[in-house]
Design an enzyme around this catalytic site. Structure first.
Site, short mmCIF file in Angstrom:
data_model
loop_
_atom_site.label_atom_id
_atom_site.label_comp_id
_atom_site.label_asym_id
_atom_site.label_seq_id
_atom_site.Cartn_x
_atom_site.Cartn_y
_atom_site.Cartn_z
N GLY A 11 0.84 -1.20 0.00
CA GLY A 11 0.00 0.00 0.00
C GLY A 11 0.87 1.24 0.00
N HIS A 52 8.73 3.05 15.19
CA HIS A 52 8.38 1.66 14.92
C HIS A 52 8.78 0.76 16.09
CE1 HIS A 52 6.84 1.08 10.80
NE2 HIS A 52 7.38 2.27 10.57
#
Length: 172
Positions: A11, A52
């Site tokens: 994506g 992250h």
């Protein structure tokens, strides 16, 4: 020999790919592995990596391997590979004297070695070619490399999910 289970999540930037992949891994095991491919290019990347790491938590085992993915000891593990785009960037800039076709072959060879491992792979990538043509030759060549690599992974994947605005769309 049993090959890796391959789940491909792709994506656009900030589409929810990493969150989706991490949640998927956590449903499969309480001790997932995270195969990080990014090099720290600048302060922005350093901050992205820290974000992250914070999002993942302490139950993750992180392996930082920017190029030679098949060296990862992941047999029997659930692994989030984040991400193909950064990995290809590393290969691309390490091999600037080669053609895109030659770099694509290097990438396919490394991926095939990784796919021989008996593990569960949740592979994250970007769809960078969904916009217009890039303005310069380097960016156009990289978009081609990324697109062909994504096609290669998707052709071998058990499942393919396209992330759009935080929503998973099952493709395969």
């Amino acid at each position: 020999m049993k090959r890796a289970g391959i789940h491909f999540v792709t994506g656009g930037q900030r589409s929810g790919k990493s969150r989706f992949a991490q949640e998927w891994a956590m449903k499969k095991t309480t001790k997932p592995y995270y195969l990080a491919t990014s090099r720290i290019w600048d302060d922005d990347f350093k901050q992205r990596i820290a974000r992250h790491q914070k999002d993942r938590g302490d139950n993750w085992t992180t392996l930082e391997i920017p190029v030679h993915l098949s060296q990862a000891d992941v047999t029997g593990k659930v692994v989030v590979l984040d991400c193909i785009t950064m990995w290809l960037t590393n290969i691309y800039f390490d091999n600037q004297s080669l053609t895109i076709d030659e770099i694509l072959e290097i990438a396919k060879e490394e991926l095939n070695k990784l796919f021989e491992k008996e593990c569960e792979l949740i592979i994250i990538s970007n769809e960078i070619g969904m916009g217009g043509h890039a303005e310069n030759e380097i960016a156009r060549k990289f978009a081609d490399l990324q697109g062909w690599t994504n096609q290669f992974i998707a052709s071998l994947a058990n499942t393919v999910t396209l992330m759009v605005s935080g929503l998973p769309l099952k493709i395969k």
